[in-house]
Design a protein around this motif. Structure first.
Motif, PDB file in Angstrom:
ATOM      1  N   ARG A 138      -9.698 -30.986  10.160  1.00  0.00           N
ATOM      2  CA  ARG A 138      -8.808 -30.581  10.731  1.00  0.00           C
ATOM      3  C   ARG A 138      -7.612 -31.456  10.656  1.00  0.00           C
ATOM      4  O   ARG A 138      -6.274 -31.396  11.210  1.00  0.00           O
ATOM      5  N   ASP A 139      -8.105 -32.966  10.913  1.00  0.00           N
ATOM      6  CA  ASP A 139      -7.091 -33.432  10.400  1.00  0.00           C
ATOM      7  C   ASP A 139      -5.848 -33.161   9.324  1.00  0.00           C
ATOM      8  O   ASP A 139      -5.155 -34.115   9.752  1.00  0.00           O
ATOM      9  N   GLU A 140      -6.896 -33.268   8.306  1.00  0.00           N
ATOM     10  CA  GLU A 140      -6.110 -33.213   7.410  1.00  0.00           C
ATOM     11  C   GLU A 140      -4.785 -31.611   7.493  1.00  0.00           C
ATOM     12  O   GLU A 140      -3.962 -31.699   7.218  1.00  0.00           O
ATOM     13  N   PHE A 141      -5.573 -30.908   7.943  1.00  0.00           N
ATOM     14  CA  PHE A 141      -4.325 -29.842   8.871  1.00  0.00           C
ATOM     15  C   PHE A 141      -3.284 -29.833   9.204  1.00  0.00           C
ATOM     16  O   PHE A 141      -1.644 -29.405   8.887  1.00  0.00           O
ATOM     17  N   ALA A 142      -3.343 -30.787  10.146  1.00  0.00           N
ATOM     18  CA  ALA A 142      -2.853 -31.650  11.368  1.00  0.00           C
ATOM     19  C   ALA A 142      -1.689 -32.177  10.546  1.00  0.00           C
ATOM     20  O   ALA A 142      -0.456 -31.966  10.268  1.00  0.00           O
ATOM     21  N   GLU A 143      -2.271 -33.083   9.216  1.00  0.00           N
ATOM     22  CA  GLU A 143      -1.215 -34.055   8.326  1.00  0.00           C
ATOM     23  C   GLU A 143      -0.840 -33.217   7.887  1.00  0.00           C
ATOM     24  O   GLU A 143       0.990 -33.082   7.158  1.00  0.00           O
ATOM     25  N   ARG A 144      -0.600 -31.383   7.424  1.00  0.00           N
ATOM     26  CA  ARG A 144       0.108 -30.691   6.508  1.00  0.00           C
ATOM     27  C   ARG A 144       0.720 -30.359   6.613  1.00  0.00           C
ATOM     28  O   ARG A 144       2.612 -30.229   6.657  1.00  0.00           O
ATOM     29  N   LEU A 145       0.929 -29.755   8.033  1.00  0.00           N
ATOM     30  CA  LEU A 145       1.533 -28.842   9.107  1.00  0.00           C
ATOM     31  C   LEU A 145       3.008 -30.256   8.968  1.00  0.00           C
ATOM     32  O   LEU A 145       3.959 -29.985   9.282  1.00  0.00           O
ATOM     33  N   ALA A 146       2.507 -31.422   9.697  1.00  0.00           N
ATOM     34  CA  ALA A 146       3.238 -33.026  10.480  1.00  0.00           C
ATOM     35  C   ALA A 146       4.142 -32.390   9.099  1.00  0.00           C
ATOM     36  O   ALA A 146       5.625 -33.061   9.107  1.00  0.00           O
ATOM     37  N   GLY A 147       3.764 -32.841   7.686  1.00  0.00           N
ATOM     38  CA  GLY A 147       4.875 -33.133   6.614  1.00  0.00           C
ATOM     39  C   GLY A 147       5.309 -31.946   6.267  1.00  0.00           C
ATOM     40  O   GLY A 147       6.618 -32.029   5.798  1.00  0.00           O
ATOM     41  N   ALA A 148       5.136 -30.311   6.427  1.00  0.00           N
ATOM     42  CA  ALA A 148       5.941 -29.058   6.371  1.00  0.00           C
ATOM     43  C   ALA A 148       6.966 -29.505   7.678  1.00  0.00           C
ATOM     44  O   ALA A 148       8.083 -28.510   7.315  1.00  0.00           O
ATOM     45  N   VAL A 149       6.887 -29.862   8.842  1.00  0.00           N
ATOM     46  CA  VAL A 149       8.138 -29.729  10.264  1.00  0.00           C
ATOM     47  C   VAL A 149       8.252 -31.275   9.700  1.00  0.00           C
ATOM     48  O   VAL A 149       9.540 -31.498  10.472  1.00  0.00           O
ATOM     49  N   GLY A 150       8.775 -32.180   8.641  1.00  0.00           N
ATOM     50  CA  GLY A 150       9.415 -33.409   8.753  1.00  0.00           C
ATOM     51  C   GLY A 150       9.476 -34.642   9.180  1.00  0.00           C
ATOM     52  O   GLY A 150       9.757 -34.807  10.104  1.00  0.00           O
ATOM     53  N   ALA A 151       7.773 -34.725  10.290  1.00  0.00           N
ATOM     54  CA  ALA A 151       7.567 -35.705  11.745  1.00  0.00           C
ATOM     55  C   ALA A 151       7.980 -36.721  10.797  1.00  0.00           C
ATOM     56  O   ALA A 151       8.282 -37.660  10.494  1.00  0.00           O
ATOM     57  N   VAL A 152       7.014 -37.453   9.252  1.00  0.00           N
ATOM     58  CA  VAL A 152       7.573 -38.624   9.206  1.00  0.00           C
ATOM     59  C   VAL A 152       9.378 -39.006   8.969  1.00  0.00           C
ATOM     60  O   VAL A 152       9.642 -39.789   9.597  1.00  0.00           O
ATOM     61  N   ALA A 153       9.935 -37.939   8.345  1.00  0.00           N
ATOM     62  CA  ALA A 153      11.277 -38.317   8.158  1.00  0.00           C
ATOM     63  C   ALA A 153      12.159 -38.515   9.204  1.00  0.00           C
ATOM     64  O   ALA A 153      12.536 -39.056   9.632  1.00  0.00           O
ATOM     65  N   THR A 154      11.867 -36.757   9.987  1.00  0.00           N
ATOM     66  CA  THR A 154      11.870 -37.470  11.619  1.00  0.00           C
ATOM     67  C   THR A 154      11.914 -38.478  11.894  1.00  0.00           C
ATOM     68  O   THR A 154      12.610 -39.583  12.933  1.00  0.00           O
ATOM     69  N   GLU A 176      14.074 -24.478   3.966  1.00  0.00           N
ATOM     70  CA  GLU A 176      12.901 -23.441   5.038  1.00  0.00           C
ATOM     71  C   GLU A 176      12.176 -22.970   3.859  1.00  0.00           C
ATOM     72  O   GLU A 176      10.756 -22.649   4.210  1.00  0.00           O
ATOM     73  N   LEU A 177      12.349 -22.878   2.179  1.00  0.00           N
ATOM     74  CA  LEU A 177      11.621 -22.520   1.233  1.00  0.00           C
ATOM     75  C   LEU A 177      10.230 -23.666   0.770  1.00  0.00           C
ATOM     76  O   LEU A 177       8.674 -22.782   1.433  1.00  0.00           O
ATOM     77  N   LEU A 197       7.217 -23.666  13.671  1.00  0.00           N
ATOM     78  CA  LEU A 197       7.135 -25.414  13.225  1.00  0.00           C
ATOM     79  C   LEU A 197       8.965 -25.843  13.582  1.00  0.00           C
ATOM     80  O   LEU A 197       9.471 -26.511  13.192  1.00  0.00           O
ATOM     81  N   ASP A 198       9.561 -24.751  12.643  1.00  0.00           N
ATOM     82  CA  ASP A 198      11.127 -24.319  12.517  1.00  0.00           C
ATOM     83  C   ASP A 198      11.586 -25.074  14.177  1.00  0.00           C
ATOM     84  O   ASP A 198      12.412 -26.019  14.087  1.00  0.00           O
ATOM     85  N   GLU A 199      11.176 -24.473  14.864  1.00  0.00           N
ATOM     86  CA  GLU A 199      11.402 -24.404  16.531  1.00  0.00           C
ATOM     87  C   GLU A 199      11.411 -26.021  17.142  1.00  0.00           C
ATOM     88  O   GLU A 199      12.134 -26.703  17.880  1.00  0.00           O
ATOM     89  N   LEU A 200      10.402 -26.333  16.595  1.00  0.00           N
ATOM     90  CA  LEU A 200       9.240 -27.535  17.429  1.00  0.00           C
ATOM     91  C   LEU A 200      10.194 -28.715  16.147  1.00  0.00           C
ATOM     92  O   LEU A 200      10.528 -29.571  17.379  1.00  0.00           O
ATOM     93  N   ALA A 201      10.773 -28.479  15.204  1.00  0.00           N
ATOM     94  CA  ALA A 201      11.128 -30.225  14.433  1.00  0.00           C
ATOM     95  C   ALA A 201      12.623 -29.993  15.388  1.00  0.00           C
ATOM     96  O   ALA A 201      12.972 -31.007  15.574  1.00  0.00           O
ATOM     97  N   VAL A 202      13.206 -28.942  16.049  1.00  0.00           N
ATOM     98  CA  VAL A 202      14.465 -29.534  17.086  1.00  0.00           C
ATOM     99  C   VAL A 202      14.058 -29.485  18.784  1.00  0.00           C
ATOM    100  O   VAL A 202      14.633 -30.664  18.938  1.00  0.00           O
ATOM    101  N   THR A 203      13.270 -28.640  19.112  1.00  0.00           N
ATOM    102  CA  THR A 203      12.711 -29.349  20.992  1.00  0.00           C
ATOM    103  C   THR A 203      11.942 -30.156  20.830  1.00  0.00           C
ATOM    104  O   THR A 203      12.308 -30.862  21.838  1.00  0.00           O
ATOM    105  N   ALA A 204      11.102 -30.562  20.067  1.00  0.00           N
ATOM    106  CA  ALA A 204       9.885 -31.889  19.845  1.00  0.00           C
ATOM    107  C   ALA A 204      10.460 -32.933  19.223  1.00  0.00           C
ATOM    108  O   ALA A 204      10.065 -34.331  19.403  1.00  0.00           O
TER     109      ALA A 204
END
Length: 631
Positions: A392-408, A455-456, A500-507
Motif C-alpha cells: 500500500r505504501d509503495e502504491f501511494a509513493e508511486r502515485l505521489a511520484g506520478a503527481v509530482g508531490a516531491v517537486a511541488t 501527461e504521457l 491526479l492531474d486535477e489534484l495537482a492543481v487543487t491540492a
C-alpha cells in the motif's frame, strides 16, 4: 412345484376366504388368482396362506410390478407357491394403491452445515468462476435437495459388475427368488431391475427411472425380510457392455444410489476399466461401497485368499480405504453366488448397513467431499494472501511520484524563500530587483510553481503503479480470484490519471504569496534601520564636506559602514532563519498532495481490490466448512 409369472391376474379370479380378489392387472395381496401361460396352474396368495389369516389382506404395495414368491403347505400336503402381481406395462398397469408419501427429513449436524456452506459458496462464486467449475457442486446440491424429499427409511443399493461376473445371480440370491435373468447370453441384464423389501420407495424408483414392470419384491416370509427391511436393491447392466446405452444407464444410476455392491470375478477383478473409471474416482465413497469377489468356488485351495489379498492391494492403490479392524471403509468379501457360500455374510453386512439408515447421508457427504476436492484449486491459495502495508505504501509513493508531490514541495519551499528574500532584503537590492522586473517583459510577480508531470509520463507511471499493486494483491490467489483482483484494479484505474492531474492543481500550494512568520516585521524594521543608518551616515559626511558640519570623517563613515554591512547581515540572518519555515512549508505542500493522491488511489483502486479480497476470504471460509476442515 414352483411357479413364477409376470402375467396380469384375471379380473375377479381366484377368490379365497381370507383374501380379496385381484384387480385388473394387479393381484390383491390378500388372495388373487393368476392364470399362467398354459392355463394349468393355480396359485394362491402367499401372505394370507402364510399368516393363516387375513392380517395381511390390507397390506398394499406401491412399487409397481412386484413379484412375490412364497411357499406354504396346503391341506393335502402339497406345496403351493404364490405370486402376486401388481401391474405390467402393456397389460393395463393399475394405479398404485397407496400414493407415495414423502417421508424424508432435513439433514442434520455437520452435513447440513456443509451443504449450507456449499450453497453459499456457489452463490458467492458465480460471477467470479467459470460455470463449468461449479457444475458438480450444483449437481450435488440438486441431488441433496431431491433425496431429502424422498424416503429416509429406504436405502438404495446398486449391484454393479462386469460381463459374466455373476451380479444377477447374486441379485437373485439376495432376493431369494429368480428375478433377474441369468444365463450365458451376453448382455443378460439390459436395464436396471429393482427389488424392494418394504413399501414407500416409489419415489426413489421414479428418481432412478425404473419402470413399474421392472420393480419386484423378494420372497415373502424369507429369512432376511426383517433384516433387509428398507432395502431397495438394483441390478445394473454390465458396466463394460458393448452397448453404449447400457454403460450410460450404469453411470446414471450410480450417480443416484445410496451405496454400491461391486461384483468382481477371479478373471476381471484387476480390470483397468473397472479401477480407472469407477473404483479410483469413487475412492472417497469407500464407506458406502461393498466389493465382493464372486465365483470363489472356481478357485482351488488357497487361491481364493491370494486373489482376495491382491484385490485388497489394488483397492488400496486406488486410494479406497478398507473397512478393517473397525475402521470405516469399503467392505471386501469372498462369495459364491451360485453355491451360496458367503452370501449369508454379505446379507448380514448389507442388513446392518441398511438398518443404520445413514447410507444416504454418507453418500451425500462423500459427494460433497468429491466436489470440494474438484474445487480445491479454485479456492485454496498457495500461500499468504492479501495486500500488505508495504504494498500500500509503495502504491501511494508511486502515485505521489506520478503527481509530482516531491517537486511541488520543493517548488513551494523555493517560493517561500524568495518571498522571504523580498521581504528581508536591503532596499537597494529590492530596488534593483524591481528595476530588473520592469526591464523584463512579463516579469511581474510569479505565482507559486505547480509541478505537473508530463501527461504521457504521468499516465505511464499511474498504469505501472496499478499493475504492480494488483500483482501484489493477486499473488498466491487461485487463478479466478487473482483475475478478479486484477480486473477490479483495472476498472478502478479508469480516470485515475485525470483525477491526479486535477489534484495537482487543487491540492497543491495556494496561489499568491506564502504566509510570513511573526518575526518578519521585526526583521523588516531592522533592515529599515540599517538603511537609515546608511542614509544618515551619508548625509553627515556630505554635511562635513560642504562645511555645514564640523569636520570628523570617522564617525559618519562608521555609521554609514554599519548600515551598509548590517543590511546584508540582516538579510543573510533572515534567509538562514527562513530555511526551516520554508522547508516545513514545502513539506506541508508535499504532504497534502501525497495524501490527496493516496486518497484518490485508495478510493479508486485499493478499495475495489480490498472488496475482492474480502469476498475471497468469505468464500475461503465457506470452502473450509464444505471440505470439512472446520469439523
Amino acid at each position: 412345484m414352483s411357479t413364477l409369472t409376470d402375467e396380469p391376474g384375471e379380473k375377479g379370479a381366484g377368490k379365497t376366504g381370507a383374501g380379496k380378489t385381484g384387480g385388473s392387472g394387479a393381484g390383491g395381496v390378500g388372495g388373487s388368482g393368476v392364470a399362467n401361460g398354459a392355463g394349468a396352474a393355480e396359485v394362491t396368495s402367499g401372505t394370507a396362506g402364510t399368516n393363516g389369516g387375513a392380517d395381511g389382506a390390507d397390506r398394499r404395495w406401491d412399487d409397481g410390478l412386484i413379484a412375490r414368491h412364497a411357499a406354504g403347505h396346503n391341506g393335502a400336503g402339497g406345496v403351493s407357491v404364490t405370486v402376486g402381481v401388481e401391474g405390467i406395462d402393456g397389460g393395463g398397469t393399475a394405479a398404485p394403491a397407496d400414493a407415495h408419501q414423502p417421508i424424508g427429513g432435513a439433514y442434520e449436524g455437520p452435513l447440513r452445515a456443509r451443504l449450507d456452506a456449499l450453497r453459499e459458496l456457489v452463490g458467492l462464486s458465480r460471477t467470479r468462476i467459470e460455470g463449468n467449475a461449479l457444475v458438480e457442486a450444483g449437481r450435488v446440491l440438486d441431488e441433496a435437495s431431491t433425496r431429502q424429499r424422498l424416503s429416509s427409511r429406504h436405502t438404495v443399493v446398486a449391484i454393479a459388475g462386469a460381463t459374466g461376473s455373476g451380479k444377477s445371480t447374486l441379485f437373485n440370491a439376495l432376493a431369494e427368488v429368480p428375478i433377474s435373468e441369468t444365463g450365458l447370453r451376453r448382455p443378460t441384464t439390459s436395464a436396471p431391475i429393482a427389488c424392494v423389501w418394504s413399501e414407500g420407495a416409489a419415489g426413489l424408483l421414479d428418481r432412478l427411472a425404473i419402470p413399474g414392470r421392472l420393480r419386484r419384491k423378494p420372497l415373502a416370509g424369507g429369512d432376511g425380510d426383517e433384516e433387509l427391511e428398507g432395502l431397495v436393491l438394483i441390478d445394473l447392466p454390465d458396466h463394460d457392455s458393448a452397448v453404449v446405452a447400457h454403460r450410460d444407464q450404469v453411470d446414471r444410476v450410480l450417480a443416484l444410489v445410496d451405496a454400491v455392491i461391486w461384483v468382481v470375478d477371479p478373471e476381471k477383478y484387476a480390470d483397468a476399466a473397472l479401477h480407472e473409471r469407477y473404483l479410483r474416482p469413487l475412492a472417497g465413497h469407500a464407506e458406502i461401497t461393498f466389493v465382493v469377489l464372486n465365483q470363489i468356488d472356481r478357485l482351488p485351495g488357497d487361491a481364493a485368499d491370494q486373489v482376495l489379498d491382491d484385490l485388497r492391494r489394488l483397492l488400496d492403490e486406488d486410494g479406497m480405504a478398507l473397512g478393517e479392524h473397525g475402521e470405516p471403509g469399503a467392505t471386501v468379501l469372498p462369495i459364491s453366488a451360485l453355491t451360496g457360500r458367503g452370501v449369508g455374510e454379505l446379507r448380514g453386512e448389507v442388513g446392518r448397513f441398511v438398518q443404520e439408515r445413514k447410507a444416504a447421508a454418507r453418500r451425500l457427504s462423500a459427494d460433497v467431499d468429491a466436489a470440494a476436492a474438484r474445487l480445491r484449486s479454485v479456492y485454496v491459495a498457495d500461500g499468504r494472501t492479501g495486500l500488505s502495508e508495504r504494498s500500500r505504501d509503495e502504491f501511494a509513493e508511486r502515485l505521489a511520484g506520478a503527481v509530482g508531490a516531491v517537486a511541488t514541495g520543493e517548488a513551494a519551499e523555493r517560493e517561500w524563500l524568495r518571498n522571504a528574500g523580498r521581504a528581508c532584503g536591503t532596499p537597494w537590492l529590492r530596488l534593483w530587483r524591481w528595476y530588473e522586473r520592469t526591464r523584463t517583459p512579463g516579469g511581474g510577480v510569479r505565482p507559486a510553481e505547480v509541478i505537473v508531470e508530463d501527461e504521457l509520463t504521468a499516465r505511464q507511471r499511474v498504469e505501472q503503479a496499478v499493475r504492480t499493486v494488483a500483482d501484489d494483491a493477486a499473488a498466491g490467489l487461485p487463478r479466478p480470484w487473482a483475475q478478479a483482483v486484477r480486473e477490479a484494479a483495472v476498472r478502478g484505474a479508469v480516470g485515475l490519471p485525470e483525477a491526479l492531474d486535477e489534484l495537482a492543481v487543487t491540492a497543491g500550494p495556494p496561489s499568491g504569496r506564502p504566509s510570513r512568520p511573526a518575526w518578519w516585521p521585526a526583521a523588516v524594521l531592522v533592515q529599515a534601520a540599517m538603511t537609515l543608518l546608511q542614509i544618515y551616515g551619508a548625509l553627515w559626511l556630505v554635511g562635513q564636506i560642504i562645511g555645514v558640519l564640523d569636520p570628523g570623517i570617522v564617525p559618519p563613515v562608521l555609521v554609514m559602514l554599519g548600515g551598509i554591512v548590517g543590511g546584508p547581515l540582516v538579510e543573510w540572518a533572515c534567509e538562514a532563519a527562513a530555511r526551516g519555515p520554508a522547508r516545513r512549508y514545502g513539506q506541508d505542500a508535499e504532504r497534502r498532495l501525497r495524501e490527496a493522491a493516496a486518497g484518490c488511489g485508495r478510493a479508486k483502486v485499493l478499495d475495489p481490490i480490498a472488496a475482492e479480497l474480502m469476498r475471497y476470504r468469505e468464500v475461503r471460509e465457506q470452502y473450509s466448512t464444505v471440505s470439512g476442515l472446520t469439523r
